[in-house]
Enzyme design. Structure first.
Site, PDB file in Angstrom:
ATOM      1  N   ARG A   1       0.461   2.019   8.277  1.00  0.00           N
ATOM      2  CA  ARG A   1      -0.807   2.062   9.049  1.00  0.00           C
ATOM      3  C   ARG A   1      -0.771   2.934  10.306  1.00  0.00           C
ATOM      4  NH1 ARG A   1      -3.206   0.551   4.621  1.00  0.00           N
ATOM      5  NH2 ARG A   1      -3.327  -1.675   4.255  1.00  0.00           N
TER       6      ARG A   1
ATOM      7  N   ASP B   1      -2.259   7.491  -2.699  1.00  0.00           N
ATOM      8  CA  ASP B   1      -2.353   6.059  -2.980  1.00  0.00           C
ATOM      9  C   ASP B   1      -3.409   5.356  -2.127  1.00  0.00           C
ATOM     10  OD1 ASP B   1      -1.160   3.579  -4.305  1.00  0.00           O
ATOM     11  OD2 ASP B   1      -1.168   3.052  -2.186  1.00  0.00           O
TER      12      ASP B   1
ATOM     13  N   ASP C   1       3.920  -2.752  -2.274  1.00  0.00           N
ATOM     14  CA  ASP C   1       2.580  -2.300  -1.876  1.00  0.00           C
ATOM     15  C   ASP C   1       2.149  -3.053  -0.611  1.00  0.00           C
ATOM     16  OD1 ASP C   1       0.160  -1.045  -1.717  1.00  0.00           O
ATOM     17  OD2 ASP C   1      -0.674  -1.877  -3.563  1.00  0.00           O
TER      18      ASP C   1
HETATM   19  O1  DOR Z   1      -4.452  -3.237  -2.461  1.00  0.00           O
HETATM   20  C1  DOR Z   1      -4.202  -2.113  -2.037  1.00  0.00           C
HETATM   21  N1  DOR Z   1      -4.174  -1.840  -0.722  1.00  0.00           N
HETATM   22  N2  DOR Z   1      -3.973  -1.146  -2.933  1.00  0.00           N
HETATM   23  C2  DOR Z   1      -3.852   0.123  -2.566  1.00  0.00           C
HETATM   24  O2  DOR Z   1      -3.611   0.934  -3.402  1.00  0.00           O
HETATM   25  C3  DOR Z   1      -4.041   0.503  -1.143  1.00  0.00           C
HETATM   26  C4  DOR Z   1      -3.671  -0.586  -0.252  1.00  0.00           C
HETATM   27  C5  DOR Z   1      -4.087  -0.371   1.179  1.00  0.00           C
HETATM   28  O3  DOR Z   1      -3.888   0.736   1.718  1.00  0.00           O
HETATM   29  O4  DOR Z   1      -4.588  -1.319   1.799  1.00  0.00           O
END
Ligand code: DOR
Length: 436
Positions: free
Chosen positions: A67, A155, A308
């Protein structure tokens, strides 16, 4: 940094090792693994007693959202790497969907500088495929590789334009980096908040069909085959996607896949709670999909478990389901959940779990770690297979509290994280502010 880790059950899948042994780290690198080791010349070296514990190569999470820059209210490089250390990860790969997007050298430089100054584990940046993740023009792929990106990915969003993805794959080959695909056809997924199936119909919620993933996996495999550039499919979630990957790999196509702990442990039934912490992309799928992902993890079709890790603020999640942000945190829950619900329940054996968290991701991203081979980085994770605890989001190092696993009882946890011979986490406490 020097360290002698004594008396643990050392499991190093890359070298087929599973035996009680010591691990000696000298000058930040693995020096030796063997019985009753002592440092050369009898020099005094700090010791970590691992008797009764499992000693593994440092765990690698190849799919993390840190982030920073831009959304520091959700997570920072400092807090995200502390979360990684707490969860037993010695290295993480950081996705490009920051603000600004990591589509130029200056952003990669920033991430690496911040990781050096405030990070407690290794950070490998992933650069964007397209400028601003907009899917219209290629990012500066050469510059990103030169700056230190280990792969490219949009992504969070798919690259819908197949011609552009083809060009990206052709360019990426020159830099020897794979492309990581968020395989989701946005048109098929449009309006969905959860997996399309019986439960979505029952709840009256918009569905995201499995084919939204599968058509993109099929396309990505075709383009990997055409160009010869490796494609890695992020967060695989459906049985048919698994089948496509298995077939393509058997034909020798350079395609790999990862799966998240939540897609291994939860189904769309979890959405009956209307808990936004069960909302993510791709969505939680059906029982057969979970079974297929578990089988694929065991047989190596899926070479990595990746979290993830997607931290969000309370205000991003405590809203109506269709407004809620996608994603959950994973760094501090992954290992305990996998030990408890995959290994203890005999779905996966321990060496295979460790392989999917170490040498698996290391090979996919061509990273230096993932093994205890002499000369490798001195990165080690120590696990206590008997430690009982309950997942408590309030105790996370991460700023994110968004997990559907709050209150889950676990047996097994990481108890020490060692990066370059430096103990950065011991018994849950973070011990190093920076790598130095
Ligand atoms: O659930 C998800 N959150 N999948 C993704 O591919 C992106 C990620 C995010 O950046 O919050």
């Amino acid at each position: 940094m020097n360290l002698l880790i004594r008396g643990g059950r050392v499991i190093d899948p890359a070298n087929g090792l599973d035996a009680v042994a010591d691990v000696l780290i000298l000058d930040g690198r693995i020096s030796r693994v063997g019985p009753a080791l002592s440092p050369p010349g009898g020099a005094a070296v700090p010791t970590l007693d691992a008797t009764g514990r499992v000693v593994a190569p440092g765990l690698i999470d190849m799919h993390v959202h840190l982030r920073e820059p831009g959304q520091e209210y959700k997570e920072t490089i400092a807090t995200g790497t502390r979360a990684a250390a707490a969860g037993g990860f010695t290295a993480i790969a950081a996705m490009a969907n920051t603000e600004p997007v990591n589509d130029t050298r200056s952003v990669t430089d920033y991430v690496l500088a911040e990781a050096r100054a405030r990070g407690v584990v290794r950070v490998y940046p992933i650069g964007a495929v397209t400028r601003g993740l907009k899917g219209q023009a290629l990012a500066e792929l050469g510059e990103l590789a030169e700056a230190g990106c280990v792969a490219y990915s949009d992504d969070g969003r798919p690259v819908m334009h197949s011609g552009l993805l083809r060009r990206a794959l052709e360019y990426a080959q020159a830099f020897g980096k794979p492309i990581i695909s968020h395989a989701e056809d946005v048109h098929l997924a449009e309006g969905g908040v959860m997996h399309e199936g019986f439960v979505s119909t029952d709840l009256g919620l918009g569905g995201i069909p499995s084919v939204a993933e599968e058509v993109m996996v099929a396309r990505d495999i075709a383009l990997a085959e055409l160009t010869g550039t490796p494609v890695h499919i992020a967060h695989v979630s459906t049985a048919a996607a698994v089948r496509l990957l298995r077939d393509a790999r058997a034909r020798g196509v350079a395609v790999t896949g990862e799966v998240t702990p939540h897609h291994l442990l939860l189904t769309d039934e979890a959405l009956r709670s209307y808990d936004a912490n069960c909302k993510m992309a791709p969505p939680l799928r059906g029982k057969r999909d979970v079974e297929a992902c578990r089988e694929a993890l065991a047989d190596g079709t899926l070479g990595a478990i990746a979290t993830d890790h997607a931290p969000h603020a309370l205000t991003d999640k405590e809203v109506e389901l269709d407004q809620a942000a996608n994603g959950i945190v994973g760094l501090e829950t992954a290992v305990a959940l996998c030990l408890t619900h995959l290994v203890r329940e005999r779905i996966l054996d321990l060496p295979t779990l460790i392989a999917r968290l170490t040498v698996g991701p290391a090979r996919i991203l061509d990273l230096p770690g993932g093994t205890l081979t002499p000369g490798a980085p001195g990165d080690v994770t120590v696990l206590d297979l008997e430690q009982r605890h309950t997942i408590e989001p309030a105790r996370f190092q991460s700023k994110g509290r968004n997990t559907p696993f709050a209150g889950w009882a676990c047996v097994g946890a990481p108890v020490a994280t060692v990066v370059g011979g430096q103990v950065v986490m011991l018994d849950g406490a973070i011990r190093a502010e920076r790598l130095g």
